[in-house]
Scaffold this motif. Structure first.
Motif, PDB file in Angstrom:
ATOM      1  N   ASN B  34      35.090  15.482  -3.036  1.00  0.00           N
ATOM      2  CA  ASN B  34      34.670  16.796  -3.512  1.00  0.00           C
ATOM      3  C   ASN B  34      34.954  16.883  -5.010  1.00  0.00           C
ATOM      4  OD1 ASN B  34      34.171  19.453  -4.030  1.00  0.00           O
ATOM      5  ND2 ASN B  34      35.730  20.263  -2.629  1.00  0.00           N
ATOM      6  N   GLU B  35      33.882  17.026  -5.787  1.00  0.00           N
ATOM      7  CA  GLU B  35      34.040  17.072  -7.243  1.00  0.00           C
ATOM      8  C   GLU B  35      34.870  18.270  -7.692  1.00  0.00           C
ATOM      9  OE1 GLU B  35      29.863  14.849  -8.326  1.00  0.00           O
ATOM     10  OE2 GLU B  35      30.097  16.970  -8.823  1.00  0.00           O
ATOM     11  N   GLU B  36      34.877  19.330  -6.872  1.00  0.00           N
ATOM     12  CA  GLU B  36      35.609  20.541  -7.263  1.00  0.00           C
ATOM     13  C   GLU B  36      37.117  20.365  -7.111  1.00  0.00           C
ATOM     14  OE1 GLU B  36      33.426  23.477  -7.832  1.00  0.00           O
ATOM     15  OE2 GLU B  36      31.997  21.829  -7.797  1.00  0.00           O
ATOM     16  N   ASP B  37      37.523  19.393  -6.320  1.00  0.00           N
ATOM     17  CA  ASP B  37      38.950  19.189  -6.088  1.00  0.00           C
ATOM     18  C   ASP B  37      39.557  18.555  -7.328  1.00  0.00           C
ATOM     19  OD1 ASP B  37      41.497  18.520  -5.232  1.00  0.00           O
ATOM     20  OD2 ASP B  37      40.836  17.650  -3.337  1.00  0.00           O
ATOM     21  N   LYS B  38      40.449  19.306  -7.983  1.00  0.00           N
ATOM     22  CA  LYS B  38      41.001  18.814  -9.241  1.00  0.00           C
ATOM     23  C   LYS B  38      42.122  17.809  -9.049  1.00  0.00           C
ATOM     24  CE  LYS B  38      38.298  21.266 -11.726  1.00  0.00           C
ATOM     25  NZ  LYS B  38      37.005  20.589 -11.548  1.00  0.00           N
ATOM     26  N   ARG B  39      42.596  17.701  -7.819  1.00  0.00           N
ATOM     27  CA  ARG B  39      43.711  16.787  -7.590  1.00  0.00           C
ATOM     28  C   ARG B  39      43.247  15.344  -7.766  1.00  0.00           C
ATOM     29  NH1 ARG B  39      45.247  18.335  -1.592  1.00  0.00           N
ATOM     30  NH2 ARG B  39      42.967  18.176  -1.466  1.00  0.00           N
ATOM     31  N   PRO B  40      44.160  14.464  -8.189  1.00  0.00           N
ATOM     32  CA  PRO B  40      43.772  13.057  -8.300  1.00  0.00           C
ATOM     33  C   PRO B  40      43.473  12.465  -6.919  1.00  0.00           C
ATOM     34  CG  PRO B  40      46.136  13.322  -8.661  1.00  0.00           C
ATOM     35  CD  PRO B  40      45.576  14.692  -8.554  1.00  0.00           C
ATOM     36  N   SER B 374      40.751  14.526  -0.656  1.00  0.00           N
ATOM     37  CA  SER B 374      40.648  13.477  -1.688  1.00  0.00           C
ATOM     38  C   SER B 374      41.602  12.328  -1.406  1.00  0.00           C
ATOM     39  CB  SER B 374      40.918  14.073  -3.081  1.00  0.00           C
ATOM     40  OG  SER B 374      39.934  15.017  -3.379  1.00  0.00           O
TER      41      SER B 374
END
Lengths: 415, 420
Positions: B34-40, B374
């Motif tokens: 998911n591109e929206e997930d900012k986590r690494p 992610s």
């Protein structure tokens, strides 16, 4: 076997077994042919061996690779960022750098996606031949050529047909023979550069419905009047799969870094599923060392023009020496002064020689009597020719040719 | 140019029936992130310690490669069997663990263990022949066998017996066309290490059935449990063995692509059956490993030159990681780890679907895990065990912990309500 155990069930596959090949012209690789000749050397001869058999000048100080390239590798190793696995098609910075490098000579820009990094040009060839192989198909390869194509095709059950390069016309492709050989099952033709890739070849390939495999491992190694023109320039006329490497231009064949580039603005390689086959095979093949890929951007972008021109100048000097000394030897003839790459095809006039049966015999005796190694032409498809690789230290080249002259004089028919 | 396209319409290409590999599946899973997930992104998928600074290779190895490069003696083509110093170094290195000495002539240097595997499979392939592979196993074997038209039969590794080989199963599978058995030790993907006694039984079975043993030992010496690593070649005085290995895992240099294929042929069987001849022929038509890395091999394999801490540090990191793995899995009701790994870099863990909802199978689990958390892990179906997962613990310990914490959240979110 003891203990009532079953006898061993395994056998080496027929495909790789020498027993299978009864064809006397059966592909012996260049290195095998040279190993055999090395075995013929006279141990009592104190003179150094002059290697004029294969395209690897890396042992000679005058051909040492660029310090930029060496430094780039050291940096990549020390960074410890490139010790891990690489993606199947190569790491993005390497693909990008190669795409940019190749695009310098093309009328359009290659995308990094058009490039796959391979374990030398050898693997690039392996991958393409494997990807193209299908039951009943055939490919066209040049004669003289490079026997790896035949060897890989044989392994993949892909039929090989040979078209001629015309010695009198500067080794131009005999397009008539190409047309005559092509049938509905012909899928591709191989062009080895620098030679004479030209619009005519592209047009012919298009007409015949075959793709072009452009072997440009010697790209940019030109020192005559003609400029290097990549086959990819004609990519919009006919799909071109270009294979190349840094091995020859940077004199680092041991670094094993090459590529496959697709020159196909019309997208036919994708449409036919060829790209997919290449991708799938890449996925199960071993990759080039990641840190060498990591060094590629610096190698391709920062190597100085000075380095390249020094190499070219040495090779030009070599080509001149080779051509002029051969002229002095009646029994051998070089139809055209070499203008690129590292070797010259030289014809033997056996009628002027005594006690020499053919090219293999010539080379075997030359190795024994003069400690000079040249490649018998049969290894590249031209019986009774020899291939002299002139890219070595000029002084050694001159000596090697002088020894060939002595050899000729010793074996000349007494008239 | 329609005539070009027409040619390709109907014919099937030999490369097109290559079955899916771990590498391919992992790329596919990455596409579900998911591109929206900012986590690494946390990848517990590819067994690649070299991707983590804590596993950085030994200084001696790095210097060896740099010195070999700078010497300018190794920019040339290498002989296709490998350069003599490299062959000698591998023979000496492996002989340390054997009751006899290997000869350098028994050693072929390859571009990683992957290429060694490629060579032996292409050499063994023949019309009608079949080979025994472990299940679960390493999917590249199946892919390469499919490519070489070598029939595959799977023998089981038994989870209830610490992943030992089901030898009765082996005997039932083998017929007169079975030519070889592949033994992966330390185990990929189960993380098990076979005991001497078990290896002896395997050797005995191989003799009874007339099989060549292909011992895949790329994780050799990467052990951190009670069972020591024993190379299959200790039985080499009685049976022919092909050993595959590399420096990739033990030295955390998976990207250097330096491995070996070693023949152990006390009775001359490999010679007589033309296996040795075919290995040589195969090497002549493929691309060889980087010459200067071969040049560095004597220094790399000289264990006295390597800082003695290097190996103990990396194995304790791996041991610590397995502790974390087992502890964290215990906290997740829908996942169990039947056997704590003792070697290699992977563990197989089992999914309990009775405790999960909205998840169809292991592939679905992994796709949704990628999308929602992610985190990338490999579905067991790719290695032959559907509804299990393969987890790599060759990572930084904190990284592993974070990843498993996210897996825990994921399982909680998808748990059948009455368990929480």
């Amino acid at each position: 076997m003891e203990n009532g155990a079953k006898s061993w069930a395994f056998r080496g596959t027929q495909k790789l077994s020498a027993k299978q090949s009864k064809d006397p012209k059966q592909k012996v690789t260049i290195r095998e042919a040279l190993d055999k000749l090395m075995g013929n050397l006279n141990e009592d001869d104190d003179r150094s061996v002059i290697p004029l058999g294969h395209g690897d000048p890396s042992a000679f100080p005058c051909f040492r690779t660029s310090p930029v390239a060496e430094d780039a590798i050291v940096d990549a190793v020390r960074s410890s960022k490139f010790n891990c696995y690489s993606p199947a098609a190569g790491i993005p910075p390497a693909r990008r750098a190669i795409a940019e490098y190749l695009s310098r000579d093309l009328p359009y820009k290659l995308s990094p996606d058009d490039v796959s990094v391979t374990l030398g040009c050898t693997q690039a060839i392996e991958i393409i031949i494997t990807a193209l192989a299908r039951p009943g198909a055939n490919i066209l390869v040049p004669r003289p050529g490079y026997p790896l194509y035949e060897a890989r095709a044989a392994f993949s059950n892909l039929e090989v047909r040979h078209f001629d390069l015309i010695p009198e016309k500067g080794w131009e492709v005999d397009l008539d023979s190409v047309e005559a050989l092509t049938d509905d099952n012909t899928v591709a033709m191989v062009i080895i550069s620098p030679g004479n890739p030209c619009g005519n070849t592209a047009e012919t390939a298009r007409k015949l419905g075959i793709i072009v495999i452009a072997d440009e491992v010697y790209s940019h190694l030109v020192f005559g009047n003609k400029q290097f023109v990549p086959m990819g320039e004609f990519g919009s006329i006919v799909p071109v799969l270009t294979v190349g490497s840094i091995s020859k231009r940077w004199i680092v064949p041991g670094w094993r870094l090459g590529w496959i580039a697709t020159n196909d603005p019309c997208g036919l390689l994708k449409q036919t599923g060829i790209l997919d086959s290449i991708k799938k095979y890449l996925n199960i093949s071993s990759d080039p060392a990641t840190f060498i890929q990591g060094a590629i951007p610096k190698i391709l972008e920062n190597t100085t023009e000075e380095f390249f021109s020094n190499i070219i100048n040495t090779m030009k000097e070599d080509a001149d020496i080779c051509y002029s000394k051969i002229k002095e030897i009646p029994g051998i003839a070089c139809p055209q002064k070499p203008e690129g790459a590292m070797s010259a095809m030289v014809k033997l006039n056996l009628s002027l020689l005594e006690g020499i049966n053919d090219d293999m015999d010539f080379c075997a005796k030359l190795a024994k009597e003069e400690s000079v190694i040249v490649l018998p032409g049969i290894a590249v498809g031209m019986k009774n020719w020899i291939r002299i690789t002139f890219a070595i230290e000029p002084v050694f080249l001159a000596e090697g040719l002088d020894r060939i002259k002595s050899f000729y004089e010793r074996h000349a028919k007494k008239l | 140019m329609e005539n070009i396209v027409k040619k390709w319409d109907s014919k099937v290409n030999s490369a097109s029936d290559i079955s899916v590999t771990a590498r391919g599946t992992l790329s596919m899973l990455m596409q579900h992130l998911n591109e929206e997930d900012k986590r690494p992104v946390i990848k517990l998928s590819q067994g690649d310690p070299a991707a983590f600074p804590c596993f950085r290779t030994s200084h001696a190895a790095e210097e060896a490669v740099i010195n070999a490069l700078r010497s300018a003696k190794y920019n040339c083509y290498a002989p296709f069997v490998g350069i003599p110093p490299a062959r000698r170094a591998v023979a000496e290195y492996l002989s340390r663990d054997l009751p006899y000495k290997l000869s350098p002539d028994d050693v072929y240097i390859t571009s990683g263990g992957a290429q060694a595997m490629e060579i032996i499979l292409s050499v063994l392939a023949g019309p009608g022949a079949n080979i025994l592979l472990p299940r679960p196993g390493f999917a590249n074997y199946e892919a390469r066998c499919a490519f070489s038209n070598l029939e595959v039969r799977h023998y089981d590794l038994l989870p209830e017996k610490g992943w030992e080989v089901d030898l009765d199963g082996v005997k039932a599978l083998a017929d007169e066309n079975t030519i070889a058995i592949v033994i992966i030790n330390p185990g990929n993907p189960c993380g098990n290490v076979f005991s001497y006694e078990h290896l002896k039984k395997i050797a005995k079975t191989a003799i009874e059935l007339g099989l060549l043993v292909v011992a895949d030992e790329v994780y050799g010496h990467l052990t951190f449990g009670c069972t020591p690593f024993v190379p299959m070649a200790v039985f080499g005085s009685s049976i022919p063995i092909i050993t595959l290995g590399s420096i990739s895992k033990r030295w955390s240099v998976t990207g250097w692509r330096l491995g070996w294929l070693v023949t152990c042929d006390p009775t001359g069987t490999l010679q007589k059956s033309r296996i040795v001849e075919c290995i040589n022929s195969s090497l002549k038509i493929i691309s060889n490993p980087v010459t200067f890395i071969q040049g560095a091999l004597p220094q790399i394999l000289d264990l006295e030159k390597t800082n003695s801490d290097y190996f103990s540090i990396s194995t304790s990191l791996l041991k610590e990681a397995t502790e974390i793995l087992c502890d964290k899995i215990k906290e997740i009701p829908s996942i169990t780890c039947p056997t704590k790994p003792e070697g290699s870099v992977f563990a197989m863990v089992k999914l309990d679907f009775s405790q999960l909802e909205d998840i169809d199978d292991d592939m679905d689990f992994c796709v949704k895990l990628a999308k929602e958390e992610s985190v990338i892990v490999l579905p067991g179906v790719i290695v032959g065990l559907k509804n299990w997962l393969r987890i790599s613990f060759a990572t930084d310990p904190k990284y592993l912990e974070n990843g498993l914490e996210r897996v825990k959240s994921f399982c909680k979110k998808h748990s059948k309500k009455h368990f929480y």
